[in-house]
Each structure stands twice: as structure tokens, then as C-alpha cells.
Design a protein around this motif. Structure first.
Motif, PDB file in Angstrom:
ATOM      1  N   LEU A 328       0.814  -1.205   0.000  1.00 36.85           N
ATOM      2  CA  LEU A 328       0.000   0.000   0.000  1.00 36.85           C
ATOM      3  C   LEU A 328       0.855   1.266   0.000  1.00 36.85           C
ATOM      4  O   LEU A 328       0.450   2.299  -0.542  1.00 36.85           O
ATOM      5  CB  LEU A 328      -0.944   0.000   1.208  1.00 36.85           C
ATOM      6  CG  LEU A 328      -2.068  -1.035   1.152  1.00 36.85           C
ATOM      7  CD1 LEU A 328      -2.922  -0.977   2.410  1.00 36.85           C
ATOM      8  CD2 LEU A 328      -2.943  -0.834  -0.082  1.00 36.85           C
ATOM      9  N   TYR A 329       2.030   1.200   0.590  1.00 35.93           N
ATOM     10  CA  TYR A 329       2.950   2.336   0.530  1.00 35.93           C
ATOM     11  C   TYR A 329       3.338   2.617  -0.919  1.00 35.93           C
ATOM     12  O   TYR A 329       3.328   3.773  -1.377  1.00 35.93           O
ATOM     13  CB  TYR A 329       4.193   2.032   1.366  1.00 35.93           C
ATOM     14  CG  TYR A 329       5.343   2.999   1.153  1.00 35.93           C
ATOM     15  CD1 TYR A 329       5.285   4.300   1.623  1.00 35.93           C
ATOM     16  CD2 TYR A 329       6.489   2.597   0.475  1.00 35.93           C
ATOM     17  CE1 TYR A 329       6.333   5.187   1.431  1.00 35.93           C
ATOM     18  CE2 TYR A 329       7.547   3.472   0.276  1.00 35.93           C
ATOM     19  CZ  TYR A 329       7.466   4.757   0.759  1.00 35.93           C
ATOM     20  OH  TYR A 329       8.504   5.624   0.554  1.00 35.93           O
ATOM     21  N   ILE A 330       3.664   1.567  -1.658  1.00 32.87           N
ATOM     22  CA  ILE A 330       4.036   1.726  -3.069  1.00 32.87           C
ATOM     23  C   ILE A 330       2.841   2.209  -3.883  1.00 32.87           C
ATOM     24  O   ILE A 330       2.972   3.062  -4.771  1.00 32.87           O
ATOM     25  CB  ILE A 330       4.592   0.396  -3.612  1.00 32.87           C
ATOM     26  CG1 ILE A 330       5.942   0.084  -2.937  1.00 32.87           C
ATOM     27  CG2 ILE A 330       4.755   0.444  -5.127  1.00 32.87           C
ATOM     28  CD1 ILE A 330       6.472  -1.294  -3.225  1.00 32.87           C
ATOM     29  N   VAL A 331       1.645   1.676  -3.590  1.00 36.08           N
ATOM     30  CA  VAL A 331       0.428   2.146  -4.258  1.00 36.08           C
ATOM     31  C   VAL A 331       0.280   3.649  -4.083  1.00 36.08           C
ATOM     32  O   VAL A 331       0.045   4.396  -5.038  1.00 36.08           O
ATOM     33  CB  VAL A 331      -0.811   1.411  -3.701  1.00 36.08           C
ATOM     34  CG1 VAL A 331      -2.095   2.137  -4.115  1.00 36.08           C
ATOM     35  CG2 VAL A 331      -0.854  -0.023  -4.188  1.00 36.08           C
ATOM     36  N   ASP A 332       0.411   4.114  -2.849  1.00 38.46           N
ATOM     37  CA  ASP A 332       0.255   5.539  -2.554  1.00 38.46           C
ATOM     38  C   ASP A 332       1.283   6.380  -3.310  1.00 38.46           C
ATOM     39  O   ASP A 332       0.949   7.424  -3.882  1.00 38.46           O
ATOM     40  CB  ASP A 332       0.389   5.751  -1.045  1.00 38.46           C
ATOM     41  CG  ASP A 332       0.197   7.196  -0.640  1.00 38.46           C
ATOM     42  OD1 ASP A 332      -0.881   7.744  -0.915  1.00 38.46           O
ATOM     43  OD2 ASP A 332       1.121   7.788  -0.053  1.00 38.46           O
ATOM     44  N   GLN A 333       2.541   5.936  -3.337  1.00 40.09           N
ATOM     45  CA  GLN A 333       3.583   6.698  -4.020  1.00 40.09           C
ATOM     46  C   GLN A 333       3.344   6.757  -5.523  1.00 40.09           C
ATOM     47  O   GLN A 333       3.494   7.818  -6.149  1.00 40.09           O
ATOM     48  CB  GLN A 333       4.957   6.064  -3.738  1.00 40.09           C
ATOM     49  CG  GLN A 333       5.377   6.128  -2.275  1.00 40.09           C
ATOM     50  CD  GLN A 333       5.560   7.542  -1.779  1.00 40.09           C
ATOM     51  OE1 GLN A 333       6.336   8.310  -2.346  1.00 40.09           O
ATOM     52  NE2 GLN A 333       4.845   7.896  -0.731  1.00 40.09           N
ATOM     53  N   PHE A 334       2.947   5.639  -6.125  1.00 40.87           N
ATOM     54  CA  PHE A 334       2.719   5.607  -7.569  1.00 40.87           C
ATOM     55  C   PHE A 334       1.508   6.455  -7.954  1.00 40.87           C
ATOM     56  O   PHE A 334       1.525   7.156  -8.978  1.00 40.87           O
ATOM     57  CB  PHE A 334       2.521   4.168  -8.043  1.00 40.87           C
ATOM     58  CG  PHE A 334       3.792   3.354  -8.063  1.00 40.87           C
ATOM     59  CD1 PHE A 334       5.011   3.932  -7.810  1.00 40.87           C
ATOM     60  CD2 PHE A 334       3.756   1.993  -8.329  1.00 40.87           C
ATOM     61  CE1 PHE A 334       6.184   3.197  -7.834  1.00 40.87           C
ATOM     62  CE2 PHE A 334       4.919   1.235  -8.361  1.00 40.87           C
ATOM     63  CZ  PHE A 334       6.137   1.843  -8.110  1.00 40.87           C
ATOM     64  N   VAL A 335       0.460   6.403  -7.151  1.00 40.92           N
ATOM     65  CA  VAL A 335      -0.740   7.200  -7.453  1.00 40.92           C
ATOM     66  C   VAL A 335      -0.433   8.686  -7.314  1.00 40.92           C
ATOM     67  O   VAL A 335      -0.830   9.503  -8.154  1.00 40.92           O
ATOM     68  CB  VAL A 335      -1.905   6.790  -6.534  1.00 40.92           C
ATOM     69  CG1 VAL A 335      -3.075   7.755  -6.688  1.00 40.92           C
ATOM     70  CG2 VAL A 335      -2.362   5.371  -6.864  1.00 40.92           C
ATOM     71  N   SER A 364       0.372  16.193 -14.618  1.00 45.07           N
ATOM     72  CA  SER A 364       0.753  16.295 -13.213  1.00 45.07           C
ATOM     73  C   SER A 364       2.082  16.987 -13.025  1.00 45.07           C
ATOM     74  O   SER A 364       2.401  17.468 -11.943  1.00 45.07           O
ATOM     75  CB  SER A 364       0.822  14.901 -12.579  1.00 45.07           C
ATOM     76  OG  SER A 364       1.952  14.186 -13.060  1.00 45.07           O
ATOM     77  N   GLY A 365       2.909  17.030 -14.092  1.00 44.42           N
ATOM     78  CA  GLY A 365       4.223  17.659 -13.988  1.00 44.42           C
ATOM     79  C   GLY A 365       5.285  16.788 -13.340  1.00 44.42           C
ATOM     80  O   GLY A 365       6.414  17.196 -13.197  1.00 44.42           O
ATOM     81  N   GLN A 366       4.933  15.567 -12.939  1.00 48.50           N
ATOM     82  CA  GLN A 366       5.901  14.683 -12.297  1.00 48.50           C
ATOM     83  C   GLN A 366       6.675  13.922 -13.374  1.00 48.50           C
ATOM     84  O   GLN A 366       6.113  13.498 -14.380  1.00 48.50           O
ATOM     85  CB  GLN A 366       5.189  13.682 -11.399  1.00 48.50           C
ATOM     86  CG  GLN A 366       4.510  14.306 -10.197  1.00 48.50           C
ATOM     87  CD  GLN A 366       5.489  14.572  -9.071  1.00 48.50           C
ATOM     88  OE1 GLN A 366       6.685  14.405  -9.238  1.00 48.50           O
ATOM     89  NE2 GLN A 366       4.970  14.975  -7.941  1.00 48.50           N
ATOM     90  N   THR A 367       7.973  13.769 -13.135  1.00 44.52           N
ATOM     91  CA  THR A 367       8.785  12.945 -14.022  1.00 44.52           C
ATOM     92  C   THR A 367       9.264  11.680 -13.341  1.00 44.52           C
ATOM     93  O   THR A 367       9.662  10.735 -13.986  1.00 44.52           O
ATOM     94  CB  THR A 367      10.023  13.735 -14.518  1.00 44.52           C
ATOM     95  OG1 THR A 367      10.761  14.179 -13.391  1.00 44.52           O
ATOM     96  CG2 THR A 367       9.593  14.928 -15.341  1.00 44.52           C
ATOM     97  N   VAL A 368       9.250  11.693 -11.979  1.00 49.45           N
ATOM     98  CA  VAL A 368       9.652  10.522 -11.225  1.00 49.45           C
ATOM     99  C   VAL A 368       8.672  10.320 -10.092  1.00 49.45           C
ATOM    100  O   VAL A 368       7.975  11.232  -9.670  1.00 49.45           O
ATOM    101  CB  VAL A 368      11.080  10.657 -10.633  1.00 49.45           C
ATOM    102  CG1 VAL A 368      12.096  10.801 -11.729  1.00 49.45           C
ATOM    103  CG2 VAL A 368      11.142  11.815  -9.663  1.00 49.45           C
ATOM    104  N   VAL A 369       8.630   9.069  -9.594  1.00 53.13           N
ATOM    105  CA  VAL A 369       7.879   8.792  -8.387  1.00 53.13           C
ATOM    106  C   VAL A 369       8.630   9.400  -7.227  1.00 53.13           C
ATOM    107  O   VAL A 369       9.785   9.043  -6.983  1.00 53.13           O
ATOM    108  CB  VAL A 369       7.700   7.274  -8.186  1.00 53.13           C
ATOM    109  CG1 VAL A 369       6.935   7.013  -6.900  1.00 53.13           C
ATOM    110  CG2 VAL A 369       6.976   6.656  -9.372  1.00 53.13           C
ATOM    111  N   PRO A 370       8.043  10.353  -6.476  1.00 53.82           N
ATOM    112  CA  PRO A 370       8.769  11.032  -5.406  1.00 53.82           C
ATOM    113  C   PRO A 370       8.874  10.150  -4.179  1.00 53.82           C
ATOM    114  O   PRO A 370       8.161   9.185  -4.024  1.00 53.82           O
ATOM    115  CB  PRO A 370       7.902  12.257  -5.134  1.00 53.82           C
ATOM    116  CG  PRO A 370       6.512  11.782  -5.444  1.00 53.82           C
ATOM    117  CD  PRO A 370       6.654  10.802  -6.592  1.00 53.82           C
ATOM    118  N   LEU A 371       9.786  10.564  -3.271  1.00 52.90           N
ATOM    119  CA  LEU A 371       9.908   9.883  -1.977  1.00 52.90           C
ATOM    120  C   LEU A 371       8.796  10.350  -1.073  1.00 52.90           C
ATOM    121  O   LEU A 371       8.604  11.533  -0.911  1.00 52.90           O
ATOM    122  CB  LEU A 371      11.268  10.207  -1.354  1.00 52.90           C
ATOM    123  CG  LEU A 371      11.515   9.673   0.052  1.00 52.90           C
ATOM    124  CD1 LEU A 371      11.440   8.143   0.072  1.00 52.90           C
ATOM    125  CD2 LEU A 371      12.840  10.142   0.574  1.00 52.90           C
TER     126      LEU A 371
END
Length: 371
Positions: A328-335, A364-371
Motif C-alpha cells: 500500500l505504501y508503493i500504491v500511494d507513491q505511484f498514485v 501532473s508535472g511529475q517525471t519521477v515517483v517522489p519519496l
């Protein structure tokens, strides 16, 4: 070997410096002496000082001017300053001293016990800060080593796990004996679960080491969900899965990351939900700018655990069940990286996971999955 803690004394009279050194010197404390503001600044730049004692009345540069220069430098602005003066008590002079950055203002003749007590407090605070900084540095090095070890281990485990999975599949294809097939199926299931754990560890390592690049492409969310459901149905879950589609589901998303989101949410629902009740996957494409994915299963999550489930190493089900608690942590970061949001809540006797995604992740302007 522990380094000495430095105390700086600035006074234009040599006899005052000698007296202050004799008063403040003790094991582990070194007294630095300066007879002018220029000498004091040179010592402050060369040494890390726990506290500085400035005589107010000095030629060329008085204590107030020296304090302002000290406060103006990033290298020295944190140094506590105590002003010493032989002048009569003057409220305005005291105000000026505090405005210049002093932490205290003492009048001569100075009580030795008061002075040593005040200096001792700052010396101890300086030592505590230094110890905390040292421990933080050690902790940071340990964390970096741990993450590197995790990454190496994850990569090295992939090859033997793939061998186990292929061997299990061969046994399933070549043998009709129920006992052999049952063992092979358990091997395949366990290897698949271990593979997911390895992938989660590598994803988390990627998040902590600078992020995972997003690669949005044109896709259909319904097709991605159907593919995941087909893979999960191989394990005998086909009868429990129900997919409901509404509206167009075309989008521009990172296909692999969204599939991981879907697989984690449906996999959690199948594993932790009531096995006697279906898992319903609802896909809502009725809005022009966003898509909504809902995964519903029987059974509820304790209310006190709902808020923490998206933190790393938190498990959705019972603690004794297998898993790293990273799904679920990874789900949250990817979303979040897609510019969307995810929530988990109880509705009656059900648990509902809801994901809202933009139709075009490039916005969204994101290029990477943030920490």
C-alpha cells in the motif's frame, strides 16, 4: 580521542585574559584568547566555539560591533555570546547588547561561580549537539549501507526465484498426479509471492535513491485491470473477482506502475478479504478529466489502523500473514506521482479502496515517483 571544547574570551587587557583562562580552564575545555575583534574573528573562523565572552569596551572594535559581525556570518552566527563590562549598570546598554545578539550580560566584578556555571551550560550543550551530529552521521551511513544491501540482495534473488517458478510450471505441465501438482502449485505460489516482495523492495530502494521515472503512454485502464484479473485467476480466484465498467477508460498513464497499483489492491482484497464474499472492481470513466478505480471486498479494517496503512511496513491483514507491508505504501507513491490520490475506508461490512487518477498523467508535472 575526544576533542577539546573551545571557549573564546576577548579582552584588550592581557591580565584579564589570564584571569579568565585560569577561571574557565578544565579538562576537556580549551580557552582561546584574543585581544582585539580582528583576532577574535580569526579564531572563530578557525575553531568551533561553544561560547564566546566579549568585553564591551575595547579600542578599534567594541564588543557590540564584534557581535554584529559574528552574527552576520553563517559560519559563526550560532555561537552564544556573553558580554562582560566594567561600566555601571545601564539599561540602554543592556538592550543594545541583547539587540546585538547576546545571550547574557554580566557586570564586573564577576562572580566566578555564576560565570563558570553559565559557561558550563553552553559547553555541555555544545558537546550534546556534537554527539547528536555524530550519531546522525553514523545512522545515515547505516541507512545507506542497508539500502545498498537491500538493492543488491533484491537483484541477486531474481535469478533463483525465476528458476523455482519455471521448475514449478514444468512440473504442472508434465505431471497429472494430484499430489505432485499440489506441491508444484504451492511452489509456484510461494515463488510468485517472494518475487512480489523482491519487486517491492527494489521499488522502495528506487524511491529512496532518487525516484522511479514515470513513462506515461496511451492505454485503457479496463484492459489493464482485465489483464491483472486474468493473472490472478490462474491461482483459482476467478470466481471471486467481479469487474464492473462504466464509461470510456482510455488514458495516458505509466502502464507498468498502474498495473502494480491494480495488482496490489486486488491482491490485498483477495488475500485479506472475507473468502466467502466476492471482490468487486469498479471502473468509472464517467468524468472527462479523471478515472476512478474502486476495489471492494468483504470484511473491515480496524479504524485505528486505517490511517497508517499507507506507511511503509504496515500490513493490511493479520501480522502473522506473509508480506513486507510495502504494497500500500508503493500504491500511494505511484498514485501520487500520477497526480492522483488513493484512500482506504470501511463502508458497512466492506473495505473500499478508491483510486482517482487523471486521464493524462503528463499534466501532473511529475517525471519521477517522489519519496
Amino acid at each position: 580521542m575526544e576533542q577539546d571544547t573551545h571557549v573564546l574570551v576577548v579582552d584588550d587587557l592581557e591580565q584579564n585574559l589570564v584571569a579568565m583562562e585560569a577561571l574557565l580552564r578544565r579538562p576537556g575545555v580549551k580557552v582561546l584568547k584574543a585581544q582585539s575583534g580582528r583576532e577574535a574573528l580569526e579564531l572563530l573562523l578557525a575553531h568551533d566555539v561553544a561560547v564566546a565572552l566579549f568585553d564591551v569596551q575595547m579600542p578599534e572594535m567594541d564588543g557590540f560591533e564584534l557581535s554584529e559581525l559574528v552574527r552576520g556570518s553563517p559560519r559563526t552566527r550560532h555561537v552564544p555570546i556573553i558580554f562582560l563590562t566594567a561600566a555601571a549598570v545601564d539599561v540602554q546598554r543592556s538592550f543594545r547588547g541583547y539587540d546585538a545578539g547576546a545571550v547574557d550580560f554580566l557586570y564586573k566584578p564577576i562572580d566566578p561561580h555564576v560565570l563558570t556555571s553559565k559557561v558550563g551550560v553552553f559547553v555541555e550543550l555544545h558537546r550534546q549537539r556534537a554527539e547528536l551530529a555524530r550519531r546522525m552521521e553514523e545512522l545515515q551511513r547505516a541507512l545507506q549501507l542497508n539500502e545498498m544491501f537491500t538493492a543488491v540482495l533484491g537483484h541477486d534473488l531474481r535469478t533463483p526465484l525465476s528458476v523455482v517458478k519455471v521448475s514449478a510450471e514444468l512440473l504442472l505441465m508434465q505431471h497429472r498426479d494430484e499430489a505432485t501438482r499440489s506441491i508444484a502449485q504451492r511452489l509456484k505460489s510461494s515463488a510468485s509471492r517472494m518475487s512480489r516482495m523482491v519487486e517491492q523492495l527494489l521499488d522502495v530502494y528506487g524511491l529512496k535513491s532518487g525516484g522511479i521515472p514515470l513513462k506515461p503512454v496511451a492505454c485503457d485502464l479496463g484492459e489493464l485491470v482485465e489483464q491483472i484479473c486474468a493473472e490472478l485467476s490462474v491461482g483459482g480466484c476467478e470466481e471471486r473477482l467481479q469487474v464492473v465498467r462504466r464509461g470510456p477508460l482510455d488514458a495516458v498513464l505509466d502502464r507498468d506502475r498502474v498495473m502494480q497499483v491494480v495488482a496490489n489492491l486486488i491482491g490485498n482484497a483477495l488475500e485479506h478479504g472475507d473468502p466467502s464474499r466476492p471482490v468487486t472492481v469498479e471502473l468509472d470513466g464517467g468524468q472527462p478529466q479523471q478515472l476512478i478505480l474502486r476495489v471492494r471486498n468483504g470484511g473491515t479494517v480496524p479504524a485505528e489502523r486505517l490511517e497508517s496503512l499507507f506507511a511503509p511496513y504496515q500490513r493490511a491483514g493479520k501480522p502473522q500473514r506473509a508480506g513486507l507491508g510495502l504494497g500500500l505504501y508503493i500504491v500511494d507513491q505511484f498514485v501520487r506521482a500520477h497526480g492522483g490520490r488513493v484512500a482506504l475506508r470501511n463502508e458497512g461490512s466492506d473495505t473500499l479502496a478508491e483510486v482517482v487518477l487523471p486521464r493524462d498523467a503528463r499534466a501532473s508535472g511529475q517525471t519521477v515517483v517522489p519519496l
